[in-house]
Design a protein around this motif. Sequence first.
Motif, PDB file in Angstrom:
ATOM      1  N   GLN A   1       0.832  -1.198   0.000  1.00 24.61           N
ATOM      2  CA  GLN A   1       0.000   0.000   0.000  1.00 24.61           C
ATOM      3  C   GLN A   1       0.869   1.252   0.000  1.00 24.61           C
ATOM      4  O   GLN A   1       2.014   1.239   0.484  1.00 24.61           O
ATOM      5  CB  GLN A   1      -0.914   0.011   1.220  1.00 24.61           C
ATOM      6  N   ALA A   2       0.323   2.311  -0.522  1.00 25.30           N
ATOM      7  CA  ALA A   2       1.025   3.587  -0.508  1.00 25.30           C
ATOM      8  C   ALA A   2       1.414   3.950   0.924  1.00 25.30           C
ATOM      9  O   ALA A   2       0.631   3.761   1.863  1.00 25.30           O
ATOM     10  CB  ALA A   2       0.146   4.674  -1.114  1.00 25.30           C
ATOM     11  N   GLY A   3       2.635   4.462   1.054  1.00 24.93           N
ATOM     12  CA  GLY A   3       3.158   4.785   2.372  1.00 24.93           C
ATOM     13  C   GLY A   3       3.935   3.656   3.010  1.00 24.93           C
ATOM     14  O   GLY A   3       4.612   3.863   4.029  1.00 24.93           O
TER      15      GLY A   3
ATOM     16  N   LEU B   1       6.381   4.519  -0.053  1.00 22.11           N
ATOM     17  CA  LEU B   1       6.074   4.207  -1.448  1.00 22.11           C
ATOM     18  C   LEU B   1       4.844   4.960  -1.929  1.00 22.11           C
ATOM     19  O   LEU B   1       3.886   5.180  -1.178  1.00 22.11           O
ATOM     20  CB  LEU B   1       5.850   2.711  -1.603  1.00 22.11           C
ATOM     21  N   THR B   2       4.878   5.326  -3.197  1.00 20.72           N
ATOM     22  CA  THR B   2       3.741   5.957  -3.861  1.00 20.72           C
ATOM     23  C   THR B   2       3.385   5.141  -5.100  1.00 20.72           C
ATOM     24  O   THR B   2       4.207   4.360  -5.590  1.00 20.72           O
ATOM     25  CB  THR B   2       4.072   7.394  -4.290  1.00 20.72           C
ATOM     26  N   PRO B   3       2.169   5.300  -5.605  1.00 26.45           N
ATOM     27  CA  PRO B   3       1.802   4.561  -6.827  1.00 26.45           C
ATOM     28  C   PRO B   3       2.763   4.822  -7.993  1.00 26.45           C
ATOM     29  O   PRO B   3       2.934   3.949  -8.859  1.00 26.45           O
ATOM     30  CB  PRO B   3       0.394   5.065  -7.135  1.00 26.45           C
TER      31      PRO B   3
ATOM     32  N   VAL C   1       7.353  -4.412  -8.380  1.00 24.85           N
ATOM     33  CA  VAL C   1       6.870  -3.675  -7.214  1.00 24.85           C
ATOM     34  C   VAL C   1       5.589  -2.961  -7.638  1.00 24.85           C
ATOM     35  O   VAL C   1       5.590  -2.176  -8.595  1.00 24.85           O
ATOM     36  CB  VAL C   1       7.908  -2.657  -6.721  1.00 24.85           C
ATOM     37  N   THR C   2       4.517  -3.250  -6.928  1.00 28.64           N
ATOM     38  CA  THR C   2       3.230  -2.633  -7.231  1.00 28.64           C
ATOM     39  C   THR C   2       2.732  -1.926  -5.986  1.00 28.64           C
ATOM     40  O   THR C   2       2.646  -2.532  -4.912  1.00 28.64           O
ATOM     41  CB  THR C   2       2.208  -3.673  -7.686  1.00 28.64           C
ATOM     42  N   VAL C   3       2.415  -0.656  -6.129  1.00 31.91           N
ATOM     43  CA  VAL C   3       1.957   0.156  -5.006  1.00 31.91           C
ATOM     44  C   VAL C   3       0.507   0.540  -5.239  1.00 31.91           C
ATOM     45  O   VAL C   3       0.177   1.178  -6.244  1.00 31.91           O
ATOM     46  CB  VAL C   3       2.828   1.411  -4.846  1.00 31.91           C
ATOM     47  N   SER C   4      -0.343   0.162  -4.320  1.00 31.54           N
ATOM     48  CA  SER C   4      -1.761   0.495  -4.422  1.00 31.54           C
ATOM     49  C   SER C   4      -2.054   1.764  -3.642  1.00 31.54           C
ATOM     50  O   SER C   4      -1.470   2.020  -2.586  1.00 31.54           O
ATOM     51  CB  SER C   4      -2.609  -0.654  -3.895  1.00 31.54           C
TER      52      SER C   4
END
Length: 127
Positions: free
Chosen positions: A13-15, A86-88, A123-126
């Motif tokens: 998740q983001a952050g 992390l950010t999208p 790496v996938t950021v939601s």
Amino acid sequence: QVQLVESGGGLVQAGGSLRLSCAASVDTFSRYGMGWFRQAPGKEREFVAAINPSGGNTHYTDSVKGRFTISRDNAKNTVYLQINNLTPEDTAVYFCAARWAPYTTAVPGSPGNYPYWGQGAQVTVSS
């Protein structure tokens, strides 16, 4: 021939945070400069971070400064990329790369400087 294997990617998740690892199968790892690059869908591969063979010098692209940290453990033949907050926009396939560069402090950011590449870690950021 240098073989590189990335691990540690995933969905976050983001952050959140991730630590990517890249294990190298070479006896003289401490003489290789290492880099991390990433490629988002539909975009060109871009430089993220680099570290010189001793680990004493690092270089980051502006967009990740303060959030990403590259490090290495020459005893374990491994380079790491700690990714925080992390950010999208960080969603991409992350690649590690290596270049023969004994005793150098140089940390180039051009993919053309690195002849050896791993297969990549997603790496996938939601949001």
